[in-house]
Design a protein around this motif. Structure first.
Motif, PDB file in Angstrom:
ATOM      1  N   GLY A 131     -53.343  29.833   8.632  1.00  0.00           N
ATOM      2  CA  GLY A 131     -51.941  29.555   8.324  1.00  0.00           C
ATOM      3  C   GLY A 131     -51.789  28.323   7.452  1.00  0.00           C
ATOM      4  N   LEU A 132     -52.601  27.297   7.718  1.00  0.00           N
ATOM      5  CA  LEU A 132     -52.529  26.077   6.913  1.00  0.00           C
ATOM      6  C   LEU A 132     -53.015  26.308   5.480  1.00  0.00           C
ATOM      7  N   VAL A 133     -53.871  27.316   5.275  1.00  0.00           N
ATOM      8  CA  VAL A 133     -54.258  27.683   3.910  1.00  0.00           C
ATOM      9  C   VAL A 133     -53.013  28.062   3.111  1.00  0.00           C
ATOM     10  N   TYR A 134     -52.144  28.871   3.716  1.00  0.00           N
ATOM     11  CA  TYR A 134     -50.928  29.296   3.031  1.00  0.00           C
ATOM     12  C   TYR A 134     -49.948  28.136   2.857  1.00  0.00           C
ATOM     13  N   VAL A 135     -49.927  27.219   3.829  1.00  0.00           N
ATOM     14  CA  VAL A 135     -49.102  26.020   3.681  1.00  0.00           C
ATOM     15  C   VAL A 135     -49.590  25.198   2.493  1.00  0.00           C
ATOM     16  N   ALA A 136     -50.914  25.037   2.383  1.00  0.00           N
ATOM     17  CA  ALA A 136     -51.483  24.271   1.268  1.00  0.00           C
ATOM     18  C   ALA A 136     -51.131  24.907  -0.067  1.00  0.00           C
ATOM     19  N   LEU A 137     -51.248  26.225  -0.165  1.00  0.00           N
ATOM     20  CA  LEU A 137     -50.934  26.903  -1.419  1.00  0.00           C
ATOM     21  C   LEU A 137     -49.452  26.771  -1.769  1.00  0.00           C
ATOM     22  N   TRP A 138     -48.592  26.793  -0.759  1.00  0.00           N
ATOM     23  CA  TRP A 138     -47.161  26.608  -0.986  1.00  0.00           C
ATOM     24  C   TRP A 138     -46.882  25.199  -1.500  1.00  0.00           C
ATOM     25  N   LEU A 139     -47.520  24.199  -0.887  1.00  0.00           N
ATOM     26  CA  LEU A 139     -47.346  22.816  -1.332  1.00  0.00           C
ATOM     27  C   LEU A 139     -47.917  22.605  -2.734  1.00  0.00           C
ATOM     28  N   HIS A 140     -48.959  23.365  -3.062  1.00  0.00           N
ATOM     29  CA  HIS A 140     -49.523  23.291  -4.418  1.00  0.00           C
ATOM     30  C   HIS A 140     -48.466  23.643  -5.450  1.00  0.00           C
ATOM     31  N   ARG A 141     -47.663  24.650  -5.159  1.00  0.00           N
ATOM     32  CA  ARG A 141     -46.621  25.068  -6.090  1.00  0.00           C
ATOM     33  C   ARG A 141     -45.408  24.150  -6.063  1.00  0.00           C
ATOM     34  N   ARG A 142     -45.096  23.588  -4.910  1.00  0.00           N
ATOM     35  CA  ARG A 142     -43.854  22.839  -4.753  1.00  0.00           C
ATOM     36  C   ARG A 142     -43.950  21.383  -5.190  1.00  0.00           C
ATOM     37  N   LEU A 143     -45.134  20.782  -5.098  1.00  0.00           N
ATOM     38  CA  LEU A 143     -45.296  19.364  -5.381  1.00  0.00           C
ATOM     39  C   LEU A 143     -45.927  19.145  -6.745  1.00  0.00           C
ATOM     40  N   SER A 144     -45.719  17.969  -7.291  1.00  0.00           N
ATOM     41  CA  SER A 144     -46.404  17.594  -8.521  1.00  0.00           C
ATOM     42  C   SER A 144     -47.731  16.942  -8.160  1.00  0.00           C
ATOM     43  N   TRP A 145     -48.730  17.143  -9.001  1.00  0.00           N
ATOM     44  CA  TRP A 145     -50.077  16.672  -8.688  1.00  0.00           C
ATOM     45  C   TRP A 145     -50.662  15.922  -9.868  1.00  0.00           C
ATOM     46  N   PRO A 146     -51.384  14.835  -9.611  1.00  0.00           N
ATOM     47  CA  PRO A 146     -52.026  14.105 -10.701  1.00  0.00           C
ATOM     48  C   PRO A 146     -53.230  14.854 -11.227  1.00  0.00           C
ATOM     49  N   GLN A 147     -53.569  14.600 -12.477  1.00  0.00           N
ATOM     50  CA  GLN A 147     -54.800  15.116 -13.065  1.00  0.00           C
ATOM     51  C   GLN A 147     -55.746  13.942 -13.190  1.00  0.00           C
ATOM     52  N   GLU A 148     -56.731  13.872 -12.288  1.00  0.00           N
ATOM     53  CA  GLU A 148     -57.612  12.725 -12.247  1.00  0.00           C
ATOM     54  C   GLU A 148     -58.911  13.008 -12.970  1.00  0.00           C
ATOM     55  N   ALA A 149     -59.686  11.968 -13.130  1.00  0.00           N
ATOM     56  CA  ALA A 149     -61.035  12.126 -13.655  1.00  0.00           C
ATOM     57  C   ALA A 149     -61.852  12.936 -12.694  1.00  0.00           C
ATOM     58  N   SER A 150     -62.943  13.519 -13.181  1.00  0.00           N
ATOM     59  CA  SER A 150     -63.739  14.427 -12.359  1.00  0.00           C
ATOM     60  C   SER A 150     -64.334  13.753 -11.146  1.00  0.00           C
ATOM     61  N   THR A 151     -64.534  12.461 -11.157  1.00  0.00           N
ATOM     62  CA  THR A 151     -65.067  11.784  -9.985  1.00  0.00           C
ATOM     63  C   THR A 151     -63.988  11.345  -9.048  1.00  0.00           C
ATOM     64  N   GLY A 152     -62.721  11.464  -9.476  1.00  0.00           N
ATOM     65  CA  GLY A 152     -61.626  11.005  -8.655  1.00  0.00           C
ATOM     66  C   GLY A 152     -61.446   9.509  -8.734  1.00  0.00           C
ATOM     67  N   ALA A 153     -62.313   8.792  -9.406  1.00  0.00           N
ATOM     68  CA  ALA A 153     -62.218   7.348  -9.514  1.00  0.00           C
ATOM     69  C   ALA A 153     -61.320   6.977 -10.684  1.00  0.00           C
ATOM     70  N   ALA A 154     -60.798   5.753 -10.643  1.00  0.00           N
ATOM     71  CA  ALA A 154     -59.949   5.293 -11.722  1.00  0.00           C
ATOM     72  C   ALA A 154     -60.754   5.175 -13.011  1.00  0.00           C
ATOM     73  N   VAL A 155     -60.139   5.561 -14.132  1.00  0.00           N
ATOM     74  CA  VAL A 155     -60.798   5.479 -15.430  1.00  0.00           C
ATOM     75  C   VAL A 155     -60.367   4.188 -16.095  1.00  0.00           C
ATOM     76  N   PRO A 156     -61.295   3.361 -16.574  1.00  0.00           N
ATOM     77  CA  PRO A 156     -60.919   2.126 -17.252  1.00  0.00           C
ATOM     78  C   PRO A 156     -59.956   2.393 -18.397  1.00  0.00           C
ATOM     79  N   ALA A 157     -59.020   1.463 -18.601  1.00  0.00           N
ATOM     80  CA  ALA A 157     -57.974   1.674 -19.600  1.00  0.00           C
ATOM     81  C   ALA A 157     -58.551   1.931 -20.983  1.00  0.00           C
ATOM     82  N   ALA A 158     -59.653   1.282 -21.318  1.00  0.00           N
ATOM     83  CA  ALA A 158     -60.217   1.417 -22.662  1.00  0.00           C
ATOM     84  C   ALA A 158     -60.775   2.801 -22.917  1.00  0.00           C
ATOM     85  N   THR A 159     -61.084   3.550 -21.857  1.00  0.00           N
ATOM     86  CA  THR A 159     -61.707   4.859 -22.039  1.00  0.00           C
ATOM     87  C   THR A 159     -60.763   5.995 -21.676  1.00  0.00           C
TER      88      THR A 159
END
Length: 563
Positions: A387-415
């Protein structure tokens, strides 16, 4: 600009098993209202809400019968197991007679069948970059090994104060962090497979090191400090290690070897577009088989003691809801992408029930209340987390999500690179570009190879076709060899909504209404002749046109690097 079919904000097959994600997107049938897709000039575009509203009916129609009614099949498997256990004399004893380290052999087979396809899908070359994200690793360790056991301890004492055997069994479930089912739930929710694999491996190590010590602490030491009745527990580190090796090590090695040898023999495109869809359904069938066996083993006990089962279920239900919500909220606070948020949430909420059952049976006996509590754990976990799988998919559509770097770590401003068409404030380490044509045997392959060559690792490049053929056009291979690019190992592959959804820029080359479109993404349509059936000079001219367009695109994507 011509009308294009709309595509949902999340992959339409996400509600089904992972193998559905490998199938190409199919255009809506007659009667479906198309929307205009948007390119860089700002043409009309379907709103996110309209796309989400249209998602359900079209997505359901594209799934197979098995996938579309997954909750029904889970419920049917539960009912079948209960009936078999109740009506067939001696079935439970027969199923439990042969065991692997305290776990019934049929259950062990089902678990291995579930985990192998998921682990075969993991891109192991990405694991190192994911493991480098200290935020995720720290959050996972805290959720799994500090908060999780404490929450289950509190719920067990709060809701089962008068039932010490069941209380102990529930605490044992809370101490066993998941190394199996979390991969299934993450995959069904379209989470990050690579991250899930890293978290599973991390839990496996801590399982060996910490389970016995935590058992002594929560059953003996902490109750003594609080003036509560204590319970002694003796668990062998070696026994826990064997359980981890059997239920994680075997499918992990099998999955790793399958990907490594498959890619080495035929390449990644063939492996992901041809082989994975064939082995993917095994995970679903393993899940259904495991559910039937689990309920059959305890069918008589469960139906004979329904009130006790309900009492045991209460703290488990509360636990799964609290831990999943806590993991989800933690990931949102860390501004993780949806895929990693889902992986972290399901890792926090899942438990290693095979270990908990094995410990309960080994220490307290197969007919003990502790063992019954261990068995009820997965019986509650399966429908709740589904059931929580379907909740997650619903929240995927309803919320806005960041697009992060592939490591999930912050990318230095210069790069940092802001991909064209991305939302303000989002960051990507490398722009992601996808080329789509009809056969994925000519134009898109040339464009992908040229961009990959010029970008030198600074752009992630994909290509696919709406109706892929079996081999690359020989004339295309020849003209690309003239500029030093070898396409002989490339294999045409179908469009997947997963790849399109992950791309920052999608460039189409005459693929028509079969190309999936996501509102808010940047689309370009390159008007190029199809090299199929053309003479070598014509194909060479098409290559040169693509070369010019690719260099213009790269200058747009990486203006600092090119300037």
């Amino acid at each position: 600009m011509r009308p294009w079919p709309t595509a949902p904000a999340a992959p339409p097959s996400c509600a089904g098993p992972a193998h559905e994600r490998q199938r190409p997107y199919l255009a809506p049938g007659p009667g479906t209202s198309p929307a205009l897709f948007s390119d860089e000039k700002g043409d009309e575009q379907m709103s996110d809400h309209a796309a989400a509203a249209a998602d359900g009916s079209r997505a359901a129609g594209r799934l197979s019968v098995v996938d579309r009614f997954l909750p029904v099949w889970i419920a049917a498997a539960m009912a079948a197991g209960l009936l078999l256990g109740r009506l067939v004399p001696g079935l439970g004893s027969a199923l439990g007679r042969v065991a692997i380290h305290g776990t019934s052999l049929p259950i062990a087979i089902g678990l291995l069948a579930m985990m192998y396809p998921v682990l075969a899908k993991v891109r192991y070359t990405e694991v190192g970059r994911i493991a480098a994200d200290r935020r995720m690793m720290t959050a996972s360790l805290i959720l799994n090994w500090i908060i999780g056991p404490a929450v289950m301890f509190a719920l067990a004492w709060l809701l089962l104060p008068d039932l010490p055997a069941y209380r102990t069994g529930v605490i044992l479930v809370g101490l066993a962090r998941c190394i199996a089912m979390v991969l299934i739930w993450t995959d069904l929710a379209c989470g990050d497979r690579e991250m899930a694999a890293v978290l599973v491996a991390l839990n496996a190590v801590f399982q060996v090191l910490a389970y016995a010590a935590l058992g002594v602490f929560y059953l003996n030491i902490l109750p003594g400090w609080l003036g509560l009745p204590a319970q002694s527990l003796r668990v062998s580190f070696a026994d826990i290690a064997v359980t981890v090796v059997v239920f994680l090590g075997i499918p992990l090695v099998a999955g790793f070897l399958t990907r490594t040898l498959g890619e080495r023999a035929r390449g990644r495109d063939w492996y992901e577009s041809r082989l994975l869809p064939r082995i993917g359904p095994i995970a679903l069938y393993g899940l259904l088989f495991t559910v039937v066996v689990l309920f059959a083993l305890q069918g008589k006990t469960i139906t004979a003691q329904p009130l006790n089962v309900v009492r045991i279920a209460l703290p488990l239900l509360a636990y799964f809801a609290i831990m999943w919500s806590g993991g989800f909220a933690t990931a949102r606070r860390l501004r993780l992408t949806y895929e990693r948020t889902a992986s972290l949430a399901f890792s926090a909420a899942s438990n290693d029930f095979e270990l908990a059952i094995a410990v309960a049976i080994g220490v307290f006996g197969a007919t003990s209340g502790q063992a019954l509590a261990g068995v009820v754990g997965p019986l509650i976990e399966v429908p709740v987390l589904l059931g929580l799988v379907y909740v997650a998919l619903w929240l995927h559509r309803r919320l806005s999500w960041p697009q992060e770097a592939s490591t999930g770590a912050a990318v230095p401003a210069a790069t940092r690179v802001q991909p064209p068409g991305s939302q303000p404030g989002t960051v990507a380490q490398h722009p992601q570009v996808m080329f789509v044509c009809v056969h994925n045997a000519g134009r898109s392959q040339m464009a992908a190879a040229l961009l990959d060559h010029y970008a030198a690792g600074r752009v992630e490049v994909r290509s696919a076709g709406s109706a892929p053929v079996s081999t690359i056009n020989p004339a295309v291979i020849e003209v690309m060899a003239e500029v030093g690019l070898d396409l002989t190992r490339q294999v045409p592959k179908p469009i997947t909504t997963e790849d399109v959804h992950a791309s920052d820029v999608v460039i189409t080359m005459g693929c028509g209404d079969a190309c999936p479109v996501f509102p808010g993404k940047r689309y370009l349509d390159w008007k190029l002749d199809d090299p199929a059936g053309q003479d070598i000079d014509t194909v060479r001219h098409i290559r040169d046109n693509i070369d010019s367009l690719v260099q213009e695109l790269l200058a747009d994507l990486l203006p600092v690097a090119r300037g």
